[in-house]
Design a protein around this motif. Structure first.
Motif, mmCIF file in Angstrom:
data_model
loop_
_atom_site.group_PDB
_atom_site.id
_atom_site.type_symbol
_atom_site.label_atom_id
_atom_site.label_comp_id
_atom_site.label_asym_id
_atom_site.label_seq_id
_atom_site.Cartn_x
_atom_site.Cartn_y
_atom_site.Cartn_z
ATOM 1 N N ILE A 194 0.838 -1.199 0.000
ATOM 2 C CA ILE A 194 0.000 0.000 0.000
ATOM 3 C C ILE A 194 0.874 1.251 0.000
ATOM 4 C CG2 ILE A 194 -1.644 1.345 1.359
ATOM 5 C CD1 ILE A 194 -2.943 -1.260 2.159
ATOM 6 N N LEU A 195 1.921 1.266 0.789
ATOM 7 C CA LEU A 195 2.779 2.431 0.903
ATOM 8 C C LEU A 195 4.099 2.183 0.174
ATOM 9 C CD1 LEU A 195 2.154 3.270 4.658
ATOM 10 C CD2 LEU A 195 1.148 4.345 2.668
ATOM 11 N N VAL A 196 4.102 2.425 -1.108
ATOM 12 C CA VAL A 196 5.310 2.265 -1.905
ATOM 13 C C VAL A 196 6.184 3.494 -1.652
ATOM 14 C CG1 VAL A 196 6.212 1.968 -4.229
ATOM 15 C CG2 VAL A 196 4.010 0.972 -3.613
ATOM 16 N N PRO A 197 7.439 3.308 -1.185
ATOM 17 C CA PRO A 197 8.266 4.442 -0.791
ATOM 18 C C PRO A 197 8.545 5.451 -1.902
ATOM 19 C CG PRO A 197 9.230 2.380 -0.037
ATOM 20 C CD PRO A 197 8.076 2.027 -0.907
ATOM 21 N N GLU A 198 8.540 5.039 -3.147
ATOM 22 C CA GLU A 198 8.875 5.952 -4.236
ATOM 23 C C GLU A 198 7.697 6.847 -4.636
ATOM 24 O OE1 GLU A 198 9.288 2.478 -4.685
ATOM 25 O OE2 GLU A 198 11.294 2.615 -3.844
ATOM 26 N N GLU A 199 6.495 6.436 -4.349
ATOM 27 C CA GLU A 199 5.329 7.182 -4.791
ATOM 28 C C GLU A 199 4.960 8.271 -3.791
ATOM 29 O OE1 GLU A 199 2.033 4.681 -5.709
ATOM 30 O OE2 GLU A 199 3.173 3.474 -7.123
ATOM 31 N N PRO A 200 4.538 9.437 -4.298
ATOM 32 C CA PRO A 200 4.130 10.511 -3.386
ATOM 33 C C PRO A 200 2.763 10.221 -2.769
ATOM 34 C CG PRO A 200 3.799 11.179 -5.652
ATOM 35 C CD PRO A 200 4.484 9.842 -5.694
ATOM 36 N N VAL A 201 2.533 10.820 -1.623
ATOM 37 C CA VAL A 201 1.246 10.704 -0.946
ATOM 38 C C VAL A 201 0.680 12.117 -0.857
ATOM 39 C CG1 VAL A 201 0.063 10.087 1.176
ATOM 40 C CG2 VAL A 201 1.968 8.695 0.375
ATOM 41 N N GLU A 202 -0.566 12.275 -1.319
ATOM 42 C CA GLU A 202 -1.172 13.603 -1.321
ATOM 43 C C GLU A 202 -2.660 13.478 -1.065
ATOM 44 O OE1 GLU A 202 -0.116 16.540 -4.438
ATOM 45 O OE2 GLU A 202 -2.264 16.425 -4.921
ATOM 46 N N ILE A 203 -3.174 14.347 -0.219
ATOM 47 C CA ILE A 203 -4.607 14.441 0.018
ATOM 48 C C ILE A 203 -4.993 15.865 -0.355
ATOM 49 C CG2 ILE A 203 -6.474 14.277 1.688
ATOM 50 C CD1 ILE A 203 -4.652 12.477 3.365
ATOM 51 N N SER A 204 -5.969 16.006 -1.237
ATOM 52 C CA SER A 204 -6.341 17.355 -1.668
ATOM 53 C C SER A 204 -7.841 17.448 -1.869
ATOM 54 C CB SER A 204 -5.619 17.716 -2.964
ATOM 55 O OG SER A 204 -6.025 16.854 -3.999
ATOM 56 N N THR A 205 -8.318 18.685 -1.838
ATOM 57 C CA THR A 205 -9.728 18.950 -2.102
ATOM 58 C C THR A 205 -9.883 20.381 -2.570
ATOM 59 O OG1 THR A 205 -11.966 18.772 -1.225
ATOM 60 C CG2 THR A 205 -10.313 19.691 0.244
ATOM 61 N N ARG A 206 -10.985 20.648 -3.232
ATOM 62 C CA ARG A 206 -11.337 22.010 -3.627
ATOM 63 C C ARG A 206 -12.666 22.333 -2.973
ATOM 64 N NH1 ARG A 206 -10.344 21.917 -10.090
ATOM 65 N NH2 ARG A 206 -8.445 20.691 -9.982
ATOM 66 N N MET A 207 -12.754 23.524 -2.431
ATOM 67 C CA MET A 207 -13.993 23.958 -1.795
ATOM 68 C C MET A 207 -14.481 25.226 -2.483
ATOM 69 S SD MET A 207 -13.186 23.160 2.170
ATOM 70 C CE MET A 207 -11.430 23.469 2.187
ATOM 71 N N ARG A 208 -15.744 25.223 -2.835
ATOM 72 C CA ARG A 208 -16.340 26.360 -3.535
ATOM 73 C C ARG A 208 -16.610 27.508 -2.563
ATOM 74 N NH1 ARG A 208 -20.522 22.513 -6.588
ATOM 75 N NH2 ARG A 208 -19.121 21.781 -8.202
ATOM 76 N N PRO A 209 -16.841 28.680 -3.111
ATOM 77 C CA PRO A 209 -17.179 29.812 -2.241
ATOM 78 C C PRO A 209 -18.440 29.520 -1.434
ATOM 79 C CG PRO A 209 -16.727 30.577 -4.480
ATOM 80 C CD PRO A 209 -16.737 29.085 -4.513
ATOM 81 N N GLY A 210 -18.392 29.804 -0.156
ATOM 82 C CA GLY A 210 -19.534 29.568 0.726
ATOM 83 C C GLY A 210 -19.567 28.178 1.331
ATOM 84 N N GLU A 211 -18.727 27.259 0.887
ATOM 85 C CA GLU A 211 -18.707 25.890 1.417
ATOM 86 C C GLU A 211 -17.802 25.764 2.635
ATOM 87 O OE1 GLU A 211 -17.479 23.270 -1.728
ATOM 88 O OE2 GLU A 211 -19.515 23.009 -2.442
ATOM 89 N N TRP A 212 -17.039 26.793 2.931
ATOM 90 C CA TRP A 212 -16.060 26.673 4.002
ATOM 91 C C TRP A 212 -15.907 27.997 4.739
ATOM 92 C CZ3 TRP A 212 -11.633 29.733 3.680
ATOM 93 C CH2 TRP A 212 -11.430 30.373 2.462
ATOM 94 N N THR A 213 -15.430 27.873 5.979
ATOM 95 C CA THR A 213 -15.036 29.022 6.794
ATOM 96 C C THR A 213 -13.599 28.771 7.219
ATOM 97 O OG1 THR A 213 -15.775 27.993 8.841
ATOM 98 C CG2 THR A 213 -17.399 29.340 7.644
ATOM 99 N N GLU A 214 -12.981 29.753 7.831
ATOM 100 C CA GLU A 214 -11.602 29.564 8.300
ATOM 101 C C GLU A 214 -11.522 28.427 9.318
ATOM 102 O OE1 GLU A 214 -8.685 30.784 7.316
ATOM 103 O OE2 GLU A 214 -9.721 31.857 5.729
ATOM 104 N N GLU A 215 -12.535 28.314 10.172
ATOM 105 C CA GLU A 215 -12.533 27.241 11.176
ATOM 106 C C GLU A 215 -12.652 25.871 10.517
ATOM 107 O OE1 GLU A 215 -14.832 29.849 11.416
ATOM 108 O OE2 GLU A 215 -13.571 31.010 12.790
ATOM 109 N N SER A 216 -13.593 25.742 9.541
ATOM 110 C CA SER A 216 -13.754 24.437 8.885
ATOM 111 C C SER A 216 -12.534 24.101 8.034
ATOM 112 C CB SER A 216 -15.023 24.419 8.035
ATOM 113 O OG SER A 216 -14.916 25.304 6.933
ATOM 114 N N LEU A 217 -11.891 25.132 7.461
ATOM 115 C CA LEU A 217 -10.677 24.909 6.687
ATOM 116 C C LEU A 217 -9.568 24.349 7.578
ATOM 117 C CD1 LEU A 217 -9.288 25.246 3.940
ATOM 118 C CD2 LEU A 217 -8.583 27.526 4.693
ATOM 119 N N GLN A 218 -9.424 24.905 8.771
ATOM 120 C CA GLN A 218 -8.408 24.408 9.716
ATOM 121 C C GLN A 218 -8.721 22.971 10.149
ATOM 122 O OE1 GLN A 218 -5.518 25.810 10.341
ATOM 123 N NE2 GLN A 218 -6.155 27.461 8.960
#
Length: 138
Positions: free
Chosen positions: A71-95
């Motif tokens: 599952i964790l191949v050392p050569e491959e990068p690990v990344e978790i990402s998301t996009r949030m539209r305007p109004g879907e998030w606040t600074e608190e929810s972003l943190q």
């Protein structure tokens, strides 16, 4: 000479009428009804179990450091990402999202110094969050 009836008489019980070969007795009907009821109940139980399966006991989850190697191949990068539209998030929810993503990468075995966080905010109010594991860092 006596005529024979269409039904053949088998025997006579003491004090009762003769029983004919093709004639059903009341006891047999009761057995058929009982067998039908049992089959109906069994079918109902089967249908209920198919529609609502019983929850099995959950297996204990392995500790974060016991992840399989494939599952964790050392050569491959690990990344978790998301996009949030305007109004879907606040600074608190972003943190909260950032901390949740960091914790997920920590659970994979990353050290705190290897976790890279990038947040991009647009003029319209959207946000793009990327938390990655830089394995080249010590």
């Amino acid at each position: 000479m006596a005529q024979r009836n269409a039904r053949k008489l088998i025997h006579q019980k003491s004090g009762t009428e003769p029983i004919a070969v093709g004639k059903r007795r009341p006891g047999r009907a009761l057995w058929l009804v009982a067998a039908g009821l049992v089959a109906g109940v069994a079918g109902g139980v089967f249908a209920f179990r198919m529609l609502f399966p019983q929850a099995s006991t959950p297996e204990p989850s392995p500790s974060p450091l016991e992840q399989p190697k494939e599952i964790l191949v050392p050569e491959e990068p690990v990344e978790i990402s998301t996009r949030m539209r305007p109004g879907e998030w606040t600074e608190e929810s972003l943190q909260e999202h950032l901390e949740d993503y960091r914790q997920q990468i920590r659970n994979m075995g990353a050290k705190e110094s290897q976790i890279v966080t990038n947040v991009e905010r647009t003029e319209e109010g959207a946000a793009r969050v990327v938390v990655s594991w830089d394995r080249s860092r010590a």
